[in-house]
Design a protein around this motif. Structure first.
Motif, PDB file in Angstrom:
ATOM      1  N   HIS A 198      83.805  46.042 -27.194  1.00 38.97           N
ATOM      2  CA  HIS A 198      83.055  45.732 -28.411  1.00 38.97           C
ATOM      3  C   HIS A 198      82.382  46.977 -28.965  1.00 38.97           C
ATOM      4  O   HIS A 198      82.415  47.214 -30.191  1.00 38.97           O
ATOM      5  CB  HIS A 198      82.004  44.659 -28.132  1.00 38.97           C
ATOM      6  CG  HIS A 198      81.185  44.324 -29.341  1.00 38.97           C
ATOM      7  ND1 HIS A 198      81.666  43.563 -30.378  1.00 38.97           N
ATOM      8  CD2 HIS A 198      79.913  44.683 -29.691  1.00 38.97           C
ATOM      9  CE1 HIS A 198      80.739  43.458 -31.309  1.00 38.97           C
ATOM     10  NE2 HIS A 198      79.667  44.118 -30.911  1.00 38.97           N
ATOM     11  N   LEU A 199      81.750  47.781 -28.111  1.00 36.81           N
ATOM     12  CA  LEU A 199      81.048  48.975 -28.581  1.00 36.81           C
ATOM     13  C   LEU A 199      82.018  49.992 -29.180  1.00 36.81           C
ATOM     14  O   LEU A 199      81.680  50.680 -30.149  1.00 36.81           O
ATOM     15  CB  LEU A 199      80.255  49.593 -27.439  1.00 36.81           C
ATOM     16  CG  LEU A 199      79.040  48.774 -26.976  1.00 36.81           C
ATOM     17  CD1 LEU A 199      78.497  49.325 -25.663  1.00 36.81           C
ATOM     18  CD2 LEU A 199      77.955  48.743 -28.046  1.00 36.81           C
ATOM     19  N   GLU A 200      83.232  50.088 -28.624  1.00 37.04           N
ATOM     20  CA  GLU A 200      84.226  51.000 -29.198  1.00 37.04           C
ATOM     21  C   GLU A 200      84.607  50.590 -30.612  1.00 37.04           C
ATOM     22  O   GLU A 200      84.904  51.441 -31.457  1.00 37.04           O
ATOM     23  CB  GLU A 200      85.472  51.033 -28.312  1.00 37.04           C
ATOM     24  CG  GLU A 200      85.301  51.851 -27.042  1.00 37.04           C
ATOM     25  CD  GLU A 200      86.523  51.790 -26.138  1.00 37.04           C
ATOM     26  OE1 GLU A 200      86.663  52.696 -25.296  1.00 37.04           O
ATOM     27  OE2 GLU A 200      87.324  50.836 -26.270  1.00 37.04           O
ATOM     28  N   GLN A 233      78.044  56.899 -30.746  1.00 36.54           N
ATOM     29  CA  GLN A 233      78.602  58.255 -30.680  1.00 36.54           C
ATOM     30  C   GLN A 233      79.614  58.390 -29.552  1.00 36.54           C
ATOM     31  O   GLN A 233      80.684  58.969 -29.727  1.00 36.54           O
ATOM     32  CB  GLN A 233      77.477  59.273 -30.485  1.00 36.54           C
ATOM     33  CG  GLN A 233      77.931  60.714 -30.356  1.00 36.54           C
ATOM     34  CD  GLN A 233      78.525  61.251 -31.642  1.00 36.54           C
ATOM     35  OE1 GLN A 233      78.229  60.744 -32.727  1.00 36.54           O
ATOM     36  NE2 GLN A 233      79.354  62.274 -31.546  1.00 36.54           N
ATOM     37  N   SER A 234      79.286  57.854 -28.356  1.00 35.30           N
ATOM     38  CA  SER A 234      80.199  57.991 -27.220  1.00 35.30           C
ATOM     39  C   SER A 234      79.906  56.917 -26.188  1.00 35.30           C
ATOM     40  O   SER A 234      78.809  56.347 -26.155  1.00 35.30           O
ATOM     41  CB  SER A 234      80.081  59.385 -26.585  1.00 35.30           C
ATOM     42  OG  SER A 234      78.793  59.584 -26.031  1.00 35.30           O
ATOM     43  N   LEU A 235      80.893  56.668 -25.344  1.00 39.31           N
ATOM     44  CA  LEU A 235      80.792  55.743 -24.222  1.00 39.31           C
ATOM     45  C   LEU A 235      81.370  56.437 -23.006  1.00 39.31           C
ATOM     46  O   LEU A 235      82.396  57.115 -23.105  1.00 39.31           O
ATOM     47  CB  LEU A 235      81.567  54.453 -24.512  1.00 39.31           C
ATOM     48  CG  LEU A 235      81.111  53.644 -25.725  1.00 39.31           C
ATOM     49  CD1 LEU A 235      82.197  52.661 -26.143  1.00 39.31           C
ATOM     50  CD2 LEU A 235      79.818  52.913 -25.412  1.00 39.31           C
ATOM     51  N   HIS A 237      70.440  58.924 -28.589  1.00 37.35           N
ATOM     52  CA  HIS A 237      69.761  58.003 -27.686  1.00 37.35           C
ATOM     53  C   HIS A 237      70.769  57.479 -26.676  1.00 37.35           C
ATOM     54  O   HIS A 237      71.811  56.928 -27.067  1.00 37.35           O
ATOM     55  CB  HIS A 237      69.191  56.856 -28.522  1.00 37.35           C
ATOM     56  CG  HIS A 237      68.144  56.028 -27.852  1.00 37.35           C
ATOM     57  ND1 HIS A 237      66.889  56.505 -27.527  1.00 37.35           N
ATOM     58  CD2 HIS A 237      68.146  54.726 -27.457  1.00 37.35           C
ATOM     59  CE1 HIS A 237      66.174  55.537 -26.988  1.00 37.35           C
ATOM     60  NE2 HIS A 237      66.913  54.448 -26.916  1.00 37.35           N
ATOM     61  N   THR A 238      70.476  57.652 -25.385  1.00 33.17           N
ATOM     62  CA  THR A 238      71.431  57.305 -24.337  1.00 33.17           C
ATOM     63  C   THR A 238      70.859  56.245 -23.420  1.00 33.17           C
ATOM     64  O   THR A 238      69.702  56.327 -23.009  1.00 33.17           O
ATOM     65  CB  THR A 238      71.807  58.548 -23.510  1.00 33.17           C
ATOM     66  OG1 THR A 238      72.310  59.566 -24.395  1.00 33.17           O
ATOM     67  CG2 THR A 238      72.871  58.226 -22.484  1.00 33.17           C
TER      68      THR A 238
END
Length: 280
Positions: free
Chosen positions: A152-154, A240-242, A270-271
């Motif tokens: 989902h996040l992708e 931004q990234s996973l 923010h991570t």
């Protein structure tokens, strides 16, 4: 203390603080004792946002609103502080020139362990242009939040935009939450506490997907202006990234805090761990 009086090696006054145990249920159950213990912690964790807010105290005490208007920051949380646990914030100037200063701050728990670190800097030289507001789209928050998954996040190109009307009462509530004592945050039109920036960064994640438990592990960013009480704040952003590390699943968000629909306040990366591995 003032910018001009600081030199490399200057030790700033300590800040002693603690976070009272929450009286209301928390959606992120990592902040509640029962579930936190299932993941190997001694009890509910003080949010990283609060620990970061504590670490800004000696810096803002020394540099004032100027750091809130054009300063930079990077913060990490290698260990955890628990509710009701006394914490000590220590900070020292590590570099100083005629037009710049860098301060390192650390949050220590009751046994002296470093649980949070922050590098906070201010330059009076040429300032990078703020991120273009038009480059960050506004989107509605989902009516029903799906469970956070990599798939989902992708596919989530634009994050729904959490907003905050920072009226006087809301600003005062944040000051109480952060145990803040500096007077520049008080009164009508006062500057907004920088802890609010990272709280809205959290909302950019947990108002778009359901995550519990989850942990904010670090942030970095740059201020472009100071937000103030009375303004409407919006956190625009995108994934931004996973990535995976040591069995945890991480998400990094690229965010821009905007005041009253047009003025950039802070650019933030923010991570967070959105899926924790089980203890053992």
């Amino acid at each position: 203390m003032t910018f001009g009086s600081l030199t490399a090696g200057t030790v700033l006054p300590e800040f002693h603080v603690s976070a009272p145990a929450p009286t209301e249920p928390h959606e992120n159950k990592i902040h509640e004792d029962d579930l936190a213990r299932q993941y190997g912690f001694k009890g509910g964790l003080v949010p990283g946002v609060t620990v970061y807010a504590w670490m800004t105290h000696p810096v803002v005490e020394a540099l004032g609103a100027e750091w809130l208007e054009r300063g930079e920051f990077e913060t990490r949380f290698p260990k955890h502080i628990y509710y009701e646990e006394p914490a000590t914030i220590r900070a020292m100037v590590v570099a100083k020139t005629a037009d710049s200063v860098t301060i390192e701050a650390a949050a220590h728990n009751s046994v002296g362990e470093v649980c949070g670190t922050a590098t906070l800097s201010l330059s009076r030289g040429a300032h990078p242009s703020p991120s273009a507001v038009a480059g960050y789209a506004v989107a509605a928050l989902p009516a029903e939040r799906p469970r956070a998954t990599r798939a989902h996040l992708e596919g989530l190109k634009v994050l729904g935009t959490p907003e905050l009307d920072l009226d006087a009462q809301t600003a005062a509530d944040y000051i109480t939450r952060f145990g803040e004592t500096l007077s520049l945050y008080a009164g009508a039109g006062a500057v907004a506490h920088p802890g609010i920036h990272l709280d809205l960064s959290n909302r950019a994640l947990d108002r778009n997907v359901r995550m519990s438990p989850w942990i904010h592990v670090g942030s970095r960013g740059r201020h472009s202006s100071a937000a103030r009480a009375g303004e409407r704040l919006a956190m625009r952003g995108r994934v931004q990234s996973l990535f995976e590390k040591k069995g945890h699943e991480f998400v990094e968000a690229d965010l821009l805090l905007v005041a009253d629909g047009s003025r950039p306040v802070a650019s933030i990366r923010h991570t967070a761990i959105y899926l924790l591995r089980k203890a053992g």
